[in-house]
Write a protein that holds these residues in place. Structure first.
Motif, short mmCIF file in Angstrom:
data_model
loop_
_atom_site.label_atom_id
_atom_site.label_comp_id
_atom_site.label_asym_id
_atom_site.label_seq_id
_atom_site.Cartn_x
_atom_site.Cartn_y
_atom_site.Cartn_z
N PHE A 13 1.34 -1.02 -0.41
CA PHE A 13 -0.31 0.04 -0.18
C PHE A 13 0.98 1.33 0.65
N GLN A 14 0.59 1.69 -0.71
CA GLN A 14 1.29 3.63 -1.01
C GLN A 14 0.38 4.12 -0.96
N VAL A 15 0.58 5.46 -0.46
CA VAL A 15 -0.42 7.21 -0.96
C VAL A 15 0.43 7.63 -1.78
N ARG A 16 0.11 8.20 -2.67
CA ARG A 16 0.90 9.10 -3.71
C ARG A 16 0.46 10.85 -3.87
N LEU A 17 1.13 10.66 -3.18
CA LEU A 17 0.86 12.51 -3.21
C LEU A 17 0.84 13.26 -4.03
N LEU A 18 -0.68 13.73 -5.05
CA LEU A 18 -1.28 14.69 -6.02
C LEU A 18 -0.24 16.22 -5.93
N GLU A 19 -1.58 16.21 -4.82
CA GLU A 19 -1.52 17.70 -4.62
C GLU A 19 -1.87 18.45 -3.17
N GLN A 20 -0.95 19.60 -2.28
CA GLN A 20 -1.09 19.71 -1.25
C GLN A 20 -1.42 21.20 -0.97
N ARG A 21 -2.45 22.60 -1.11
CA ARG A 21 -2.03 23.28 -1.19
C ARG A 21 -3.05 24.45 -0.66
N PRO A 22 -3.23 25.49 -0.11
CA PRO A 22 -4.32 26.54 0.94
C PRO A 22 -4.83 26.66 -0.87
N ASP A 23 -6.54 26.87 -0.80
CA ASP A 23 -6.62 26.95 -2.26
C ASP A 23 -8.64 27.45 -1.83
N ARG A 24 -9.51 27.87 -2.52
CA ARG A 24 -10.71 27.89 -2.82
C ARG A 24 -11.29 26.41 -2.91
N PRO A 25 -12.54 26.33 -1.94
CA PRO A 25 -13.21 25.34 -2.43
C PRO A 25 -14.49 25.25 -3.57
N ARG A 26 -14.50 24.21 -4.18
CA ARG A 26 -15.31 23.97 -4.86
C ARG A 26 -16.79 24.73 -3.83
N ARG B 165 -6.29 21.64 0.75
CA ARG B 165 -6.65 21.18 -0.18
C ARG B 165 -5.73 20.06 -0.01
N ARG B 166 -6.38 18.80 -0.22
CA ARG B 166 -4.82 17.76 -0.47
C ARG B 166 -6.21 16.52 -1.47
N GLU B 167 -5.31 16.42 -2.33
CA GLU B 167 -5.55 14.44 -3.91
C GLU B 167 -4.38 14.62 -3.75
N VAL B 168 -4.73 12.60 -3.21
CA VAL B 168 -3.80 12.17 -3.16
C VAL B 168 -3.93 10.98 -4.30
N ALA B 169 -3.93 9.41 -4.82
CA ALA B 169 -4.08 8.72 -4.99
C ALA B 169 -3.98 7.43 -3.38
N LEU B 170 -4.57 6.36 -3.86
CA LEU B 170 -3.94 4.97 -2.66
C LEU B 170 -3.33 4.19 -4.18
N LEU C 128 -2.34 0.48 -4.11
CA LEU C 128 -1.28 -1.04 -4.36
C LEU C 128 -0.29 -1.55 -5.56
N ASN C 129 0.76 -1.95 -4.74
CA ASN C 129 1.67 -2.19 -5.86
C ASN C 129 1.65 -1.63 -7.07
N ASP C 130 1.45 0.03 -6.63
CA ASP C 130 1.66 1.00 -7.33
C ASP C 130 1.03 1.65 -8.66
N ARG C 131 0.07 0.56 -8.47
CA ARG C 131 -1.72 0.89 -9.14
C ARG C 131 -2.40 2.13 -7.89
N PRO C 132 -3.04 2.66 -9.17
CA PRO C 132 -4.54 3.67 -8.16
C PRO C 132 -5.19 2.67 -8.08
N TRP C 133 -5.90 2.79 -6.72
CA TRP C 133 -7.59 2.34 -6.43
C TRP C 133 -8.53 3.19 -6.37
#
Length: 158
Positions: free
Chosen positions: A28-41, A58-63, A65-70
């Motif tokens: 299992f791994q968390v791939r951080l895509l983006e994290q920053r202050p932002d305005r909400p939708r 705001r934080r966006e990640v891919a969770l 398994l074996n490098d495959r985003p689930w």
């Protein structure tokens, strides 16, 4: 929604823990895509009860398994409730792992959708979101299950 999917979408505990258990022995791994202050939708601001012109964390990640985003996840929390939380330092660690160790954590109703638009722009069968609260801290956690998860776990498409 099939019973197999309902068990995933309705999980009130840690999705991270469920993914690790279901994916074993995969890594299992968390791939951080983006994290920053932002305005909400608009829909996020409404769910959190804040104005759309307020800054949020705001934080966006891919969770993965074996490098495959689930699962793709997007979390949004009002900046004024983050005092002392140190979430910016999570990096590629799971927000859920931190959240579900907090005493008194409360999860609001879980909203489930087959439409990815409210959650993220990722192909998959289902998305869900809910607000989690710990004292003054509130975070909207939005998760969308991806086709890789469907394939790897041999889940029904719907």
């Amino acid at each position: 929604m099939s019973p197999a999917w309902w068990q995933w979408a309705a999980t009130r505990g840690s999705l991270t823990r469920r993914l690790i258990e279901a994916g074993a022995p995969r890594r299992f791994q968390v791939r951080l895509l983006e994290q920053r202050p932002d305005r909400p939708r608009r829909d996020e601001a409404r769910a959190l009860g804040v104005a759309t012109d307020r800054l949020v964390w705001r934080r966006e990640v891919a969770l993965c398994l074996n490098d495959r985003p689930w699962v793709m996840a997007r979390s949004v929390a009002p900046l004024n409730g983050l005092r002392g939380q140190r979430l910016a330092g999570l990096g590629e660690r799971s927000l859920g792992h931190w959240l579900f160790r907090q005493p008194g954590l409360e999860r609001g109703p879980i909203e489930v959708s087959a439409d990815p638009a409210p959650f993220c722009h990722a192909p998959g069968p289902w998305g869900r979101r809910s607000v989690l609260r710990h004292g003054r801290f509130a975070v909207l956690v939005q998760e969308f299950f991806l086709d890789n998860m469907v394939d790897d776990l041999a889940l029904p498409a719907r």
